[in-house]
Scaffold this active site. Structure first.
Site, short mmCIF file in Angstrom:
data_model
loop_
_atom_site.label_atom_id
_atom_site.label_comp_id
_atom_site.label_asym_id
_atom_site.label_seq_id
_atom_site.Cartn_x
_atom_site.Cartn_y
_atom_site.Cartn_z
N HIS A 188 -34.45 31.57 26.76
CA HIS A 188 -33.81 30.81 25.82
C HIS A 188 -34.58 29.50 25.54
O HIS A 188 -34.67 28.40 26.24
CB HIS A 188 -32.38 30.14 26.55
CG HIS A 188 -31.58 29.50 25.49
ND1 HIS A 188 -30.14 29.77 25.29
CD2 HIS A 188 -31.95 28.42 24.58
CE1 HIS A 188 -29.46 28.90 24.48
NE2 HIS A 188 -30.67 28.11 24.06
N ASN B 141 -31.38 28.41 15.52
CA ASN B 141 -30.73 27.26 14.91
C ASN B 141 -31.69 26.24 14.08
O ASN B 141 -31.61 24.90 14.28
CB ASN B 141 -30.01 26.62 15.64
CG ASN B 141 -30.88 25.78 16.96
OD1 ASN B 141 -31.80 26.43 17.24
ND2 ASN B 141 -30.12 24.68 17.41
N HIS C 289 -23.54 30.87 22.89
CA HIS C 289 -23.16 29.65 23.10
C HIS C 289 -21.85 29.26 23.56
O HIS C 289 -20.77 29.34 22.63
CB HIS C 289 -23.55 28.35 21.82
CG HIS C 289 -23.59 27.05 22.28
ND1 HIS C 289 -24.39 26.19 22.56
CD2 HIS C 289 -22.34 26.56 22.79
CE1 HIS C 289 -24.13 25.00 22.88
NE2 HIS C 289 -22.69 25.04 23.06
O1 DOR Z 1 -28.57 20.54 24.01
C1 DOR Z 1 -28.84 21.34 23.09
N1 DOR Z 1 -29.77 21.21 22.18
N2 DOR Z 1 -28.02 22.23 23.19
C2 DOR Z 1 -27.96 23.15 22.23
O2 DOR Z 1 -27.02 23.91 22.11
C3 DOR Z 1 -28.70 23.20 21.09
C4 DOR Z 1 -30.05 22.47 21.39
C5 DOR Z 1 -30.97 22.01 20.24
O3 DOR Z 1 -31.04 22.75 19.42
O4 DOR Z 1 -31.23 20.82 19.99
ZN ZN Z 2 -30.30 26.55 23.27
#
Ligand code: DOR
Ligand code: ZN
Length: 350
Positions: A15, A43, A143
């Protein structure tokens, strides 16, 4: 006798956030030094929602590797798709056929960084896609937090199990599911005892710290990530799971780079940067409870076994030696503050 060195099969990160452009170029070397493969989260802005976008992103990662002098034999990015209300079953079948895409990520809409396009009604709008994923053996990477603003931020994972995970896995019992960045005892109990093909990744920060770390001596934004750090009882459950015999818990850093200025901010971004020193952090957590002998299974065996991929054939060695985590590192024209910056860890990857 305390062990001084540990040689293990080269680990993988199941991940990871690599970002894009200059940010990607800045961080790719850190991960490629520590890991042979990484599951790359989708993302981006805009999100990686189609096979075409995923393959184009993979090509940009490979170009960044080339520019950084990283051989394609040394590191493989494993790609993912971002699940939306509009993802089609045909896209899943196409993704499976490419062999390059190893999972589809569920970001409940609004749960975290760049999740606005995420699924709004999983069992309603995405049921045909989930059916296709179950049929072709495409894992759903979750998630696991409810997004209901009325739910306390510390309760969002536990409630997700009841509201989403249990109904999802009842409807699709053969769907392969990874509960990403697990943070609670409730999550550990669920994943350990559930029927069927379910597993979970665990980050280094959730093994090392409880929520006090966010507030020690003042608010410390570099310890803020999502899902947020929880109480000590949850940290203990996570380290017990990670060092247990269960094949269901494996390494996923969730290393999530955000420029220093966006972390040290009135509305700071969520994410800990751990790609720089991930194995040092995990080794520190395992060593704290005398379980260094369990690190290889967690970091190098159970992930590929769950994903049906071969284990790596090269090795890495960890040395018990003081390692001072740098205060900050370059990040394009900005800087990144790694987790535990300025602290000394007891382990170093040689
Ligand atoms: O802390 C996080 N940062 N949790 C997530 O689910 C996304 C990630 C990010 O892309 O910055
Ligand atoms: Zn993540």
């Amino acid at each position: 006798m305390t062990i001084q060195t540990l040689t293990i099969i080269k680990p993988d990160d199941w991940h990871l956030h690599l970002r894009d452009g200059d940010a990607l170029s800045a961080v790719i070397g850190d991960t490629a030094r520590q890991f042979a493969r990484a599951v790359v989260m989708p993302n981006l802005k805009p999100p990686v929602t189609t096979v075409r976008l995923a393959l184009e992103y993979q090509a940009r990662i490979e170009l960044a590797m080339k520019k950084a002098g990283i051989s394609p034999d040394a590191f493989t990015p494993l790609m993912t798709l971002y699940l939306t209300d509009n993802t089609s079953p045909a896209e899943i079948i196409h993704a499976k056929e490419t062999g390059a895409i190893v999972g589809v990520k569920l970001y409940p809409a609004g749960a975290t960084t760049n999740s606005d396009a995420g699924a709004t009604d999983l069992l309603g709008k995405c049921s045909q896609v989930l059916e296709a994923m179950q049929r072709v053996g495409m894992p759903l990477l979750v998630h696991g937090e409810v997004t209901d603003p009325n739910v306390d931020v510390f309760d969002r994972e536990a409630l997700f199990i009841d509201r989403v995970m249990i109904p999802l896995r009842k409807a699709f019992p053969e769907l392969r599911v990874v509960f990403e960045h697990l943070t609670t005892k409730e999550g550990v109990d669920y994943v350990r005892d559930a029927q069927g093909p379910v597993a979970a990744t665990i980050t280094a920060q959730h093994l090392l710290y409880n929520r006090n770390a966010i507030f020690q001596g003042g608010v410390r934004p570099h310890w803020y990530c999502l899902p947020i750090l929880k109480r000590e009882v949850h940290r203990v459950a996570l380290i017990e799971a990670a060092t247990s015999d269960s094949p269901r818990f494996f390494l996923g850093t969730d290393s999530a780079p955000h420029a220093k200025g966006l972390k040290e901010h009135a509305c700071g971004c969520a994410g800990c940067y751990t790609a720089l020193h991930a194995m040092e952090l995990y080794a520190t957590a395992f060593d704290q409870i005398g379980k260094m002998d369990r690190l290889e299974a967690f970091a190098s065996k159970r992930g590929p076994d769950f994903y049906g991929l071969p284990r790596n054939t090269t090795t890495v060695t960890l040395l018990r030696t003081p390692y001072l985590v740098p205060q900050e590192i370059p990040y394009g024209d900005q800087t990144l503050v790694p987790l535990a910056a300025g602290e000394t860890l007891n382990w170093k990857l040689s």
